[in-house]
Write an enzyme that holds these catalytic residues in place. Sequence first.
Site, PDB file in Angstrom:
ATOM      1  CD  GLU A  10      -5.101  -4.710  -3.670  1.00 51.97           C
ATOM      2  OE1 GLU A  10      -5.400  -3.746  -2.739  1.00 51.97           O
ATOM      3  OE2 GLU A  10      -4.229  -5.178  -4.085  1.00 51.97           O
ATOM      4  CB  SER A  17      -1.090  -0.163   1.229  1.00 50.74           C
ATOM      5  OG  SER A  17      -1.937   0.762   0.989  1.00 50.74           O
ATOM      6  CG  HIS A  30      -5.503  -2.804   0.552  1.00 51.93           C
ATOM      7  ND1 HIS A  30      -4.698  -2.651  -0.567  1.00 51.93           N
ATOM      8  CD2 HIS A  30      -5.099  -2.029   1.444  1.00 51.93           C
ATOM      9  CE1 HIS A  30      -3.823  -1.719  -0.264  1.00 51.93           C
ATOM     10  NE2 HIS A  30      -4.157  -1.085   0.977  1.00 51.93           N
TER      11      HIS A  30
END
Length: 484
Positions: A295, A188, A394
């Site tokens: 995600e 990320s 995610h």
Amino acid sequence: MTPISTRQGKIRGFETAGSRIFLGVRYGQPPVAERRFKQSVMAESWAGVFDATAYPNRAVQMRTSEGTLGAPVGGGISEDCLFLNIYAPASAVSQCPVLVWFHGGGFMNGSANEYDGSVLAAQGDVVVVTVNSRLGPFGFLNLASQGKDFATSANNGIQDQILALQWIRENIEAFGGDPAKVTIFGQSSGGSSVLGLLAAPGADALYHRVIAHSPTTVYKPSKNPCQALAAELGIEESECAAYLQQLPASDILGLASHGRAFSVDGQVITRSTLEAIQDRGQTGVPIMTGSNRDEGTLYSQGIDENRAFDPALNSYLATDMLTGSDPKPYLNALEDAYPEAGKGELHAMVWTDMFRRLSMLVAETASAAGPGGWFYRFDLPANLPNRKHLGSTHAGEMAFTFNVFENPNTHAFMAYDRNDAVVKTIGRTWSDTVMAMARTGEPNGGGMPDWPRYDQRARECLIVDTNTRVEADPDARHRGLWEA
């Protein structure tokens, strides 16, 4: 445990489960008081033995009692946050590959303390270093107009990471690491940091391979916020830096809208990620990158009905996905392609597409430049009852990257049953693949199928799932939407 000697002094950690652990090793002087908003400076030497047995301070952030994904986390909150955690093999091996981890959290939250590198150290004879650095306005508020002392302020969070890499180059041999075989990796905003470092010349000689999980790229030029800040604070623009330096940290945190992420400032980061990969050509580094199939469910929480989402956020994300281009054609094409989708589902798709397109471009550009790019998609769905609605969301692959399934005392975002045989097998092969990349500069040899470089012709992508495989152009449908 017998102390080890670094260039700055002796350090004592502790041993557990086949690894030696050193927590809270200071790499930078405290960036506090008059040093707030200024470039970080290497830590000074110390006398005696440094006690590295407890988690260090985390950067000032909104999440004070838990980690970015809801789990408890060690360490207090302080501006004095320039620390490393080091995980080394218990055996006295030397010249081990070094993996340097930059955490996620949107450049606003998170810490190195949330990631345990002890399994990797024992499993692969590697040294894992996790890095704390400044976040939010402490790390990214552009005060360069306030004088040369603040020249790096738009990217001090990245400059901190460069300083950490310098510390590692000078000291990691004491822990068994090879300073000539350093891999930077992150997820990320940590993956974004890695791609920001690609465009920061000060970091060029400090790492040799790159792994970026679900990243974004740097491309926006820095903006001067001081006029708006002065109006908001009721002060003269020329007083901004001096005024902000004497405010309590909690008040600075309240100004987060003015310092949220990295940018092209011309001092630390000199051009976009993609330009940097192209500029460096064969002198660049190999890159392994990719994203997860679902995600966006972390943000929509799997709520697909007509739930209200801020259209401006979708526009912002899509603009980042398109590195500044008009997002409207893509957003319109997405709605047309999925006429039955609720706003929650569409919102999740925008998040998914943003990480997907940017990691694809990075892999494609790295292969075209010469060093090579390898592209993956993590598809294995969550199988814990309270996480099944998220699919492969995610941060879900972080447990596999650090292979926390090998040791019940290790931690990461947990969406998978530790005792599931498929999960445990993928945990081993995926983490071995990460370490193969660190060891050789390409990700084959860790137990996954043969994984070719990604290029515009074949577009071969590794799909990690119960049936792990390589597919040609699995993103064809959404590539058509991005190019609308």
